[in-house]
Design a protein around this motif. Structure first.
Motif, mmCIF file in Angstrom:
data_model
loop_
_atom_site.group_PDB
_atom_site.id
_atom_site.type_symbol
_atom_site.label_atom_id
_atom_site.label_comp_id
_atom_site.label_asym_id
_atom_site.label_seq_id
_atom_site.Cartn_x
_atom_site.Cartn_y
_atom_site.Cartn_z
ATOM 1 N N ASP A 131 0.834 -1.204 0.000
ATOM 2 C CA ASP A 131 0.000 0.000 0.000
ATOM 3 C C ASP A 131 0.866 1.250 0.000
ATOM 4 O O ASP A 131 0.591 2.215 -0.719
ATOM 5 N N ASN A 132 1.930 1.242 0.802
ATOM 6 C CA ASN A 132 2.804 2.400 0.852
ATOM 7 C C ASN A 132 3.520 2.607 -0.482
ATOM 8 O O ASN A 132 3.640 3.738 -0.957
ATOM 9 N N GLU A 135 1.082 4.140 -2.881
ATOM 10 C CA GLU A 135 0.862 5.552 -2.556
ATOM 11 C C GLU A 135 2.041 6.397 -3.031
ATOM 12 O O GLU A 135 1.852 7.479 -3.597
#
Length: 144
Positions: A131-132, A135
């Protein structure tokens, strides 16, 4: 020599080995691969082929974690992942923590397929890392 060790040597030599949509293995820049590595690859080719094919149904998270690990181990060069790891130092530590979790589950040889050592905790951390990374890539793309 283990098939992942052979693959790492192929990639580190500057050659590219990948699975094509046809199901065949492609080796680009074979001339860069030392003869002894090519000989070793012939001996474990069935295992190499099985490994590549085992990723065909993998999720985006699983494929991303594989690519992060290949970069982290120095087997391949992935500019996007390298920039992310360098820009997001705390995430580099998360990748380290993920490998430590795998080690606690018995993964003690980087030339063993780490997937057999995953568990719920490592999956949760992999999702956080993924997820990071997504992003970060989105932010970078928006700023280009």
């Amino acid at each position: 020599m283990n098939y992942l060790e052979v693959l790492s040597k192929i990639w580190k030599s500057g050659a590219e080995m990948k699975l094509l949509n046809t199901g065949e293995i492609e080796l680009l820049h074979a001339d860069r691969v030392p003869a002894e590595t090519m000989s070793a690859a012939e001996l474990v080719f069935d295992d190499i082929e099985k490994w590549f094919k085992s990723w065909t149904s993998a999720t985006a998270i699983e494929k991303t974690m594989r690519n992060i690990l290949l970069q982290y181990c120095g087997w391949t060069q992935n500019t996007k992942i390298l920039k992310w790891l360098n820009a997001e130092e705390s995430k580099t530590f998360l990748v380290h923590d993920w490998t430590v979790l795998l080690a606690k589950n018995g993964w003690t040889n980087i030339y063993d397929d780490y997937r057999q050592y995953e568990n719920g905790e490592s999956h949760k951390l992999a999702k956080e890392i993924y997820d990071n990374a997504c992003e970060y890539m989105k932010r970078v793309t928006e700023n280009e």
